[in-house]
Design an enzyme around this catalytic site. Structure first.
Site, short mmCIF file in Angstrom:
data_model
loop_
_atom_site.label_atom_id
_atom_site.label_comp_id
_atom_site.label_asym_id
_atom_site.label_seq_id
_atom_site.Cartn_x
_atom_site.Cartn_y
_atom_site.Cartn_z
N THR A 196 22.81 88.23 90.97
CA THR A 196 21.50 87.94 90.39
C THR A 196 20.60 89.15 90.50
OG1 THR A 196 21.56 85.58 90.79
CG2 THR A 196 19.39 86.58 90.79
N ARG A 224 23.05 72.52 86.68
CA ARG A 224 22.61 72.97 88.02
C ARG A 224 21.64 74.16 87.88
NH1 ARG A 224 22.91 78.16 90.87
NH2 ARG A 224 22.86 77.72 93.07
N VAL A 225 20.57 74.10 88.65
CA VAL A 225 19.62 75.20 88.69
C VAL A 225 19.54 75.71 90.12
CG1 VAL A 225 17.18 75.82 88.41
CG2 VAL A 225 18.27 74.32 86.74
N ASP A 227 18.08 78.93 92.92
CA ASP A 227 16.78 79.42 93.40
C ASP A 227 16.10 80.36 92.40
OD1 ASP A 227 18.94 81.21 93.81
OD2 ASP A 227 17.81 82.35 95.29
N1 ASP Z 1 21.00 82.86 93.66
C1 ASP Z 1 21.82 82.57 92.50
C2 ASP Z 1 21.96 81.10 92.34
O1 ASP Z 1 22.11 80.40 93.32
C3 ASP Z 1 23.18 83.17 92.61
C4 ASP Z 1 23.17 84.65 92.72
O2 ASP Z 1 22.48 85.23 93.55
O3 ASP Z 1 23.90 85.26 91.95
O4 ASP Z 1 22.01 80.66 91.21
#
Ligand code: ASP
Length: 337
Positions: A196, A224-225, A227
């Protein structure tokens, strides 16, 4: 100062000295942009074009995030990993120095979710639009609908995942990653990578902004969502204090309102690195055994331009660009796997 104290200090020869030596407040380091992961180097370079020409941090973070959304990448944008139904759904948010913010979640077939998030911020009284509604809003605002084009890596990983179709929301791969920064992203035991993109910037005017963009967790349940698009979880900016963003297992970040917590620790006077560490400890202390199986990393910057990061496990890195540096830093971490 009363006369008695004055005389006491004078007798020690300290009055003039102590006033003269009072340290001047250090000038804030600006402009500066910091971002998650090594892919942040290219993102920072894009943001820097705006920051170095006296532009606003909100424009810099949006353009920086657009850079990675334009790149065929397994973890951000339309080339990202699909959910378990084979659909790429994207999450993004943005926040400026006035606490204006906007976000989209589970949006499909739109290349620049972070720019849609900015439109939500600027053109609606709302903060978060999701799914079809977010897509409809994007189209109404001139964003073209484009099919997701999975990167070869994402295609292969999805095919492999389908063999077992095991829903295993565990992301903890850095310690297994031996072959350079981007490879591999998927492992036989079902764990997947997370890249991310979260970035935080201070412009020449001293104003802070942040943005996040992601395809979220690979092979997640449709809808699904994580953070990333949630203000206070994946991103928080307080122009009086600082800003923070996160990467890793989103559910654990949401549970502690992670980036809001980091900013609150900075408000209490903690250096950004220590503020990140204390938020990581909050996750780890809840369930130490589980924490060894997952990864969460925070990066943060304060109003002075001091920055830092902390993660649960080894392997989290972040990128920094200012007039003094342009490099990748290794985050400190709390636990040995
Ligand atoms: N934080 C992101 C999520 O849970 C995943 C990621 O860091 O790639 O959707």
């Amino acid at each position: 100062m009363n006369r008695k104290n004055f005389l006491k200090l004078s007798s020690l020869g300290l009055t003039a000295l102590s006033f003269k030596l009072k340290p001047l407040p250090t000038a804030a380091k600006k402009p500066i942009v910091i971002s998650t992961w090594d892919s942040g180097m290219a993102v920072n370079a894009e943001a820097w074009k705006i920051l170095s020409t006296n532009g606003k941090s909100i424009d810099a973070v949006e353009k920086g995030a657009n850079q990675i959304e334009d790149t065929i990448n397994c973890c951000v944008g339309l080339g990202g990993y699909p959910d378990r139904d084979g659909k790429v759904t994207l999450d993004a948010c943005i926040m400026d120095e006035h606490s204006n913010c906007g976000a989209v979640a589970a949006i499909e077939q739109i290349k620049h979710p972070v720019s849609v998030a900015r439109k939500v911020m600027e053109k609606t009284p709302h903060i978060l639009l999701v799914g079809d509604g977010a897509q409809q809003f994007a189209i109404e605002n001139g964003f073209p609908k484009e099919p997701a084009v999975l990167s070869d890596e994402a295609k292969d990983a999805y095919k492999k995942w389908l063999e077992k179709s095991e829903y295993k929301p565990i992301i903890n791969i850095e310690n297994k990653k031996q072959n350079g920064p981007f490879a591999p992203h998927f492992f036989d035991d079902g764990s997947v990578n997370h890249d991310t993109m979260g970035l935080l910037a201070i412009d020449n005017h001293g104003d802070l902004s942040g943005a996040v963009t992601t395809s979220g967790m690979a092979f997640k349940v449709h809808g699904r969502v994580g953070d990333s698009p949630l203000i206070g979880a994946g991103l928080f900016v307080d122009n009086a204090v600082g800003a923070a963003t996160s990467s890793g297992l989103g559910e654990e970040v949401i549970r502690i309102c992670g980036t809001h917590l980091v900013v609150e620790f900075m408000r209490q006077g903690y250096h950004p690195e220590m503020a990140c560490k204390k938020a990581v400890e909050r996750i780890v202390n809840r369930d130490r055994k589980k924490a060894k199986e997952i990864q969460v990393g925070f990066i943060a910057i304060n109003k002075k331009g001091e920055y830092g990061a902390y993660s649960i496990l080894k392997g989290f890195v972040y990128s920094v660009k200012s007039n003094d540096e342009n490099q990748i830093h290794k985050s400190k971490y709390l636990l040995e796997a």
